[in-house]
Design a protein around this motif. Structure first.
Motif, PDB file in Angstrom:
ATOM      1  N   ARG A  34       4.489 -14.319  -6.776  1.00 21.24           N
ATOM      2  CA  ARG A  34       5.249 -14.739  -8.341  1.00 21.24           C
ATOM      3  C   ARG A  34       6.560 -15.392  -7.795  1.00 21.24           C
ATOM      4  O   ARG A  34       7.079 -16.036  -8.497  1.00 21.24           O
ATOM      5  CB  ARG A  34       5.109 -13.708  -9.092  1.00 21.24           C
ATOM      6  CG  ARG A  34       6.210 -12.501  -8.632  1.00 21.24           C
ATOM      7  CD  ARG A  34       6.133 -11.629  -9.956  1.00 21.24           C
ATOM      8  NE  ARG A  34       6.995 -10.365  -9.746  1.00 21.24           N
ATOM      9  CZ  ARG A  34       6.654  -9.077 -10.091  1.00 21.24           C
ATOM     10  NH1 ARG A  34       5.399  -8.839 -10.182  1.00 21.24           N
ATOM     11  NH2 ARG A  34       7.567  -8.308  -9.881  1.00 21.24           N
ATOM     12  N   THR A  35       7.124 -14.470  -6.725  1.00 20.05           N
ATOM     13  CA  THR A  35       8.492 -15.027  -6.368  1.00 20.05           C
ATOM     14  C   THR A  35       8.683 -16.570  -5.744  1.00 20.05           C
ATOM     15  O   THR A  35       9.248 -17.411  -5.870  1.00 20.05           O
ATOM     16  CB  THR A  35       9.085 -14.278  -5.361  1.00 20.05           C
ATOM     17  OG1 THR A  35       8.340 -14.107  -4.136  1.00 20.05           O
ATOM     18  CG2 THR A  35       9.404 -12.788  -5.870  1.00 20.05           C
ATOM     19  N   GLN A  36       7.260 -16.741  -4.989  1.00 19.63           N
ATOM     20  CA  GLN A  36       7.107 -18.090  -4.453  1.00 19.63           C
ATOM     21  C   GLN A  36       6.825 -18.981  -5.528  1.00 19.63           C
ATOM     22  O   GLN A  36       7.671 -20.034  -5.307  1.00 19.63           O
ATOM     23  CB  GLN A  36       6.015 -18.211  -3.311  1.00 19.63           C
ATOM     24  CG  GLN A  36       6.178 -17.451  -2.130  1.00 19.63           C
ATOM     25  CD  GLN A  36       4.873 -17.035  -1.377  1.00 19.63           C
ATOM     26  OE1 GLN A  36       3.925 -17.668  -1.853  1.00 19.63           O
ATOM     27  NE2 GLN A  36       4.891 -16.504  -0.376  1.00 19.63           N
ATOM     28  N   ILE A  37       6.343 -18.674  -6.611  1.00 16.95           N
ATOM     29  CA  ILE A  37       5.940 -19.747  -7.528  1.00 16.95           C
ATOM     30  C   ILE A  37       7.154 -20.031  -8.436  1.00 16.95           C
ATOM     31  O   ILE A  37       7.690 -21.158  -8.709  1.00 16.95           O
ATOM     32  CB  ILE A  37       5.131 -19.254  -8.425  1.00 16.95           C
ATOM     33  CG1 ILE A  37       3.673 -19.107  -7.908  1.00 16.95           C
ATOM     34  CG2 ILE A  37       4.863 -19.984  -9.888  1.00 16.95           C
ATOM     35  CD1 ILE A  37       2.459 -18.603  -8.951  1.00 16.95           C
ATOM     36  N   ALA A  38       8.124 -19.131  -8.785  1.00 18.28           N
ATOM     37  CA  ALA A  38       9.445 -19.183  -9.180  1.00 18.28           C
ATOM     38  C   ALA A  38      10.359 -20.380  -8.629  1.00 18.28           C
ATOM     39  O   ALA A  38      11.008 -20.993  -8.948  1.00 18.28           O
ATOM     40  CB  ALA A  38       9.949 -17.906  -9.475  1.00 18.28           C
ATOM     41  N   ALA A  39      10.363 -19.829  -7.092  1.00 15.56           N
ATOM     42  CA  ALA A  39      11.387 -20.426  -6.262  1.00 15.56           C
ATOM     43  C   ALA A  39      10.611 -22.211  -6.203  1.00 15.56           C
ATOM     44  O   ALA A  39      11.643 -23.055  -6.011  1.00 15.56           O
ATOM     45  CB  ALA A  39      11.343 -20.085  -4.913  1.00 15.56           C
ATOM     46  N   LEU A  40       9.540 -22.237  -6.103  1.00 20.84           N
ATOM     47  CA  LEU A  40       8.912 -23.651  -6.176  1.00 20.84           C
ATOM     48  C   LEU A  40       9.356 -24.425  -7.221  1.00 20.84           C
ATOM     49  O   LEU A  40       9.466 -25.557  -7.208  1.00 20.84           O
ATOM     50  CB  LEU A  40       7.397 -23.295  -5.769  1.00 20.84           C
ATOM     51  CG  LEU A  40       6.582 -24.826  -5.575  1.00 20.84           C
ATOM     52  CD1 LEU A  40       7.134 -25.537  -4.202  1.00 20.84           C
ATOM     53  CD2 LEU A  40       5.122 -24.569  -5.537  1.00 20.84           C
ATOM     54  N   GLN A  41       9.154 -23.714  -8.585  1.00 13.07           N
ATOM     55  CA  GLN A  41       9.315 -24.506  -9.799  1.00 13.07           C
ATOM     56  C   GLN A  41      10.794 -24.888  -9.706  1.00 13.07           C
ATOM     57  O   GLN A  41      10.989 -26.087 -10.232  1.00 13.07           O
ATOM     58  CB  GLN A  41       8.890 -23.636 -11.017  1.00 13.07           C
ATOM     59  CG  GLN A  41       8.789 -24.299 -12.127  1.00 13.07           C
ATOM     60  CD  GLN A  41      10.250 -24.491 -12.940  1.00 13.07           C
ATOM     61  OE1 GLN A  41      11.150 -23.575 -12.668  1.00 13.07           O
ATOM     62  NE2 GLN A  41      10.454 -25.261 -13.727  1.00 13.07           N
ATOM     63  N   ALA A  42      11.647 -24.229  -9.388  1.00 12.61           N
ATOM     64  CA  ALA A  42      13.066 -24.380  -9.258  1.00 12.61           C
ATOM     65  C   ALA A  42      13.418 -25.562  -8.189  1.00 12.61           C
ATOM     66  O   ALA A  42      14.264 -26.402  -8.740  1.00 12.61           O
ATOM     67  CB  ALA A  42      13.908 -23.102  -8.792  1.00 12.61           C
ATOM     68  N   ARG A  43      12.696 -25.401  -7.364  1.00 12.52           N
ATOM     69  CA  ARG A  43      12.952 -26.434  -6.254  1.00 12.52           C
ATOM     70  C   ARG A  43      12.359 -27.858  -6.933  1.00 12.52           C
ATOM     71  O   ARG A  43      13.076 -29.024  -6.691  1.00 12.52           O
ATOM     72  CB  ARG A  43      12.173 -26.347  -4.928  1.00 12.52           C
ATOM     73  CG  ARG A  43      12.584 -27.217  -3.658  1.00 12.52           C
ATOM     74  CD  ARG A  43      11.954 -26.643  -2.474  1.00 12.52           C
ATOM     75  NE  ARG A  43      11.886 -25.337  -2.266  1.00 12.52           N
ATOM     76  CZ  ARG A  43      11.007 -24.547  -1.651  1.00 12.52           C
ATOM     77  NH1 ARG A  43      10.118 -25.138  -0.737  1.00 12.52           N
ATOM     78  NH2 ARG A  43      10.940 -23.277  -1.366  1.00 12.52           N
ATOM     79  N   LEU A  44      11.297 -28.024  -7.483  1.00 11.36           N
ATOM     80  CA  LEU A  44      10.555 -29.163  -7.824  1.00 11.36           C
ATOM     81  C   LEU A  44      11.066 -29.647  -9.214  1.00 11.36           C
ATOM     82  O   LEU A  44      11.169 -30.903  -9.560  1.00 11.36           O
ATOM     83  CB  LEU A  44       9.223 -28.919  -7.802  1.00 11.36           C
ATOM     84  CG  LEU A  44       8.303 -28.873  -6.752  1.00 11.36           C
ATOM     85  CD1 LEU A  44       6.899 -28.327  -7.108  1.00 11.36           C
ATOM     86  CD2 LEU A  44       8.272 -29.791  -5.754  1.00 11.36           C
ATOM     87  N   GLY A  45      11.495 -28.708 -10.222  1.00 12.46           N
ATOM     88  CA  GLY A  45      12.346 -28.919 -11.496  1.00 12.46           C
ATOM     89  C   GLY A  45      11.306 -29.576 -12.285  1.00 12.46           C
ATOM     90  O   GLY A  45      11.593 -30.349 -13.137  1.00 12.46           O
ATOM     91  N   VAL A  46      10.150 -29.227 -12.273  1.00 12.24           N
ATOM     92  CA  VAL A  46       8.910 -29.822 -13.130  1.00 12.24           C
ATOM     93  C   VAL A  46       8.709 -28.716 -14.491  1.00 12.24           C
ATOM     94  O   VAL A  46       8.718 -27.472 -14.016  1.00 12.24           O
ATOM     95  CB  VAL A  46       7.676 -29.680 -12.405  1.00 12.24           C
ATOM     96  CG1 VAL A  46       6.515 -30.218 -13.216  1.00 12.24           C
ATOM     97  CG2 VAL A  46       7.933 -31.006 -11.268  1.00 12.24           C
ATOM     98  N   THR A  47       8.694 -29.127 -15.439  1.00 10.44           N
ATOM     99  CA  THR A  47       8.478 -28.573 -16.746  1.00 10.44           C
ATOM    100  C   THR A  47       7.304 -27.711 -16.381  1.00 10.44           C
ATOM    101  O   THR A  47       6.040 -28.266 -15.895  1.00 10.44           O
ATOM    102  CB  THR A  47       8.480 -29.259 -17.844  1.00 10.44           C
ATOM    103  OG1 THR A  47       9.431 -30.257 -18.061  1.00 10.44           O
ATOM    104  CG2 THR A  47       8.413 -28.323 -19.306  1.00 10.44           C
TER     105      THR A  47
END
Length: 363
Positions: free
Chosen positions: A175-188
């Motif tokens: 879950r931390t990886q998903i949150a960090a990845l979403q922040a990096r990609l900036g995709v809704t």
């Protein structure tokens, strides 16, 4: 990137007397990580599937950016979905699984390979590109499923309980990886889960649902500190908020033999009511000489904290079996180590007060 807008979106399944999702009004910002959370059957997955085009919208509209996608087929919505069960092709390698959607879109082979490599690098899958799914762990398969979504470069990511099949430790790290990845990609991103801990730790905002109706939308801390109603108060937080119903008396609410002090202006909002429910978070309790009397049945020592579990004092043994449990988190170095009777109090500023008639918070 794109915004997402539910405008009175309703889904009624054939043969059902009431909507699975009832007039959902929700605005999701560009690049936002929105989590839909609630108990089983609350309508969160149905809402996601309506956005994906997998469920019909009986009333209302759904927009992605400026486009009305209510009646568009899934392939024309520019979304990518990650499912709970991975949905990988067992006969294909990791690389082929990740690039399959691009192949169907006739993306040139060189570009496909480039996108797959970029996604594999983001997810730490470079060493597994030639493996089949059966040779991967559950966490690795979930990352492949995410990689398949990432390579499509969609306007919106949709995730339907993607961590449910993972063990507890792997869920925390993923879950931390998903949150960090979403922040990096900036995709809704719209993320569905029944786990309120996931919701609190991952979402920019959290939408709490019950019986197809949106209860509250806010930041995780705002939901924790200022729940709108009794359902949100009891659902958000682990351990859950203690909710105790008592009789209105002069100066407060009587719980057992103790009157919990409540401000007069708050009591005035409950004019005509005889009882109120007070809510106290476990960490706001303190052991004191005067307070709510609790018969402690279990003491859990976790090193950094100690949890006391019990019921209101004075109940008969058979009543204790069905009585609501009271949970208090106290200092790990406190001398109370055995089951017995204690009195618990809390700072009045941390006490929530709810109307039993409207279920709304009035404090």
């Amino acid at each position: 990137m794109a915004t997402v807008s539910f405008q009175g979106a309703t889904r009624i399944y054939p043969g059902s007397d009431h909507p699975a999702v009832d007039k959902l009004e929700l605005e999701i910002g560009d690049g936002e990580f929105m989590v839909l959370v609630g108990p089983s059957g609350c309508g969160k997955s149905t809402s996601l599937r309506m956005l994906a085009g997998l469920e019909e919208v009986n009333e209302g509209r759904i927009f992605i950016g400026e486009r009305d996608v209510t009646d568009l087929p899934p392939k024309d919505r520019d979304i990518a979905m990650v499912f709970q069960n991975y949905a990988l092709y067992p006969h294909m390698t990791v690389a082929d699984n990740m690039g399959f959607a691009l192949k169907m879109q006739n993306v040139p082979k060189a570009e496909r390979q480039q996108r797959v490599l970029e996604a594999a690098h983001l997810l730490g899958l470079e060493d597994f590109l030639n493996r089949k799914p059966k040779a991967l762990s559950g966490g690795q398969r979930q990352r492949v499923a995410m990689g398949r979504a990432i390579v499509r470069q969609p306007h919106v990511f949709l995730m339907d309980e993607p961590l449910s099949n993972l063990d507890a430790k792997l869920r925390v790290s993923t879950r931390t990886q998903i949150a960090a990845l979403q922040a990096r990609l900036g995709v809704t991103t719209v993320y569905v889960t029944h786990d309120q801990v996931e919701a609190m730790t991952m979402g920019h905002r959290v939408a709490v649902m019950k019986d197809g109706i949106l209860q509250q939308v806010d930041s995780p801390l705002a939901l924790y500190d200022k729940p709108d109603n009794l359902f949100v108060a009891g659902f958000i937080g682990s351990p859950a908020m203690n909710l105790l119903s008592g009789t209105i008396t002069e100066g407060g609410v009587q719980i057992g033999d103790y009157v919990v002090p409540i401000a007069r202006d708050v009591l005035a909002k409950a004019a005509g009511e005889k009882t109120l429910t007070i809510g106290i978070r476990p960490e706001n309790f303190e052991i004191a000489d005067a307070g709510i009397a609790v018969d402690v049945s279990v003491v859990e020592e976790l090193g950094s904290d100690t949890y006391l579990y019990g019921t209101l004092a004075g109940l008969a043994d058979e009543d204790k079996l069905i009585a609501q449990q009271i949970v208090a988190r106290i200092s790990a170095r406190h001398t109370a180590r055995e089951a017995g009777k204690v009195r618990l109090t809390a700072d009045p500023a941390t006490i929530h007060v709810f109307s039993n008639e409207s279920q709304k918070r009035i404090s």
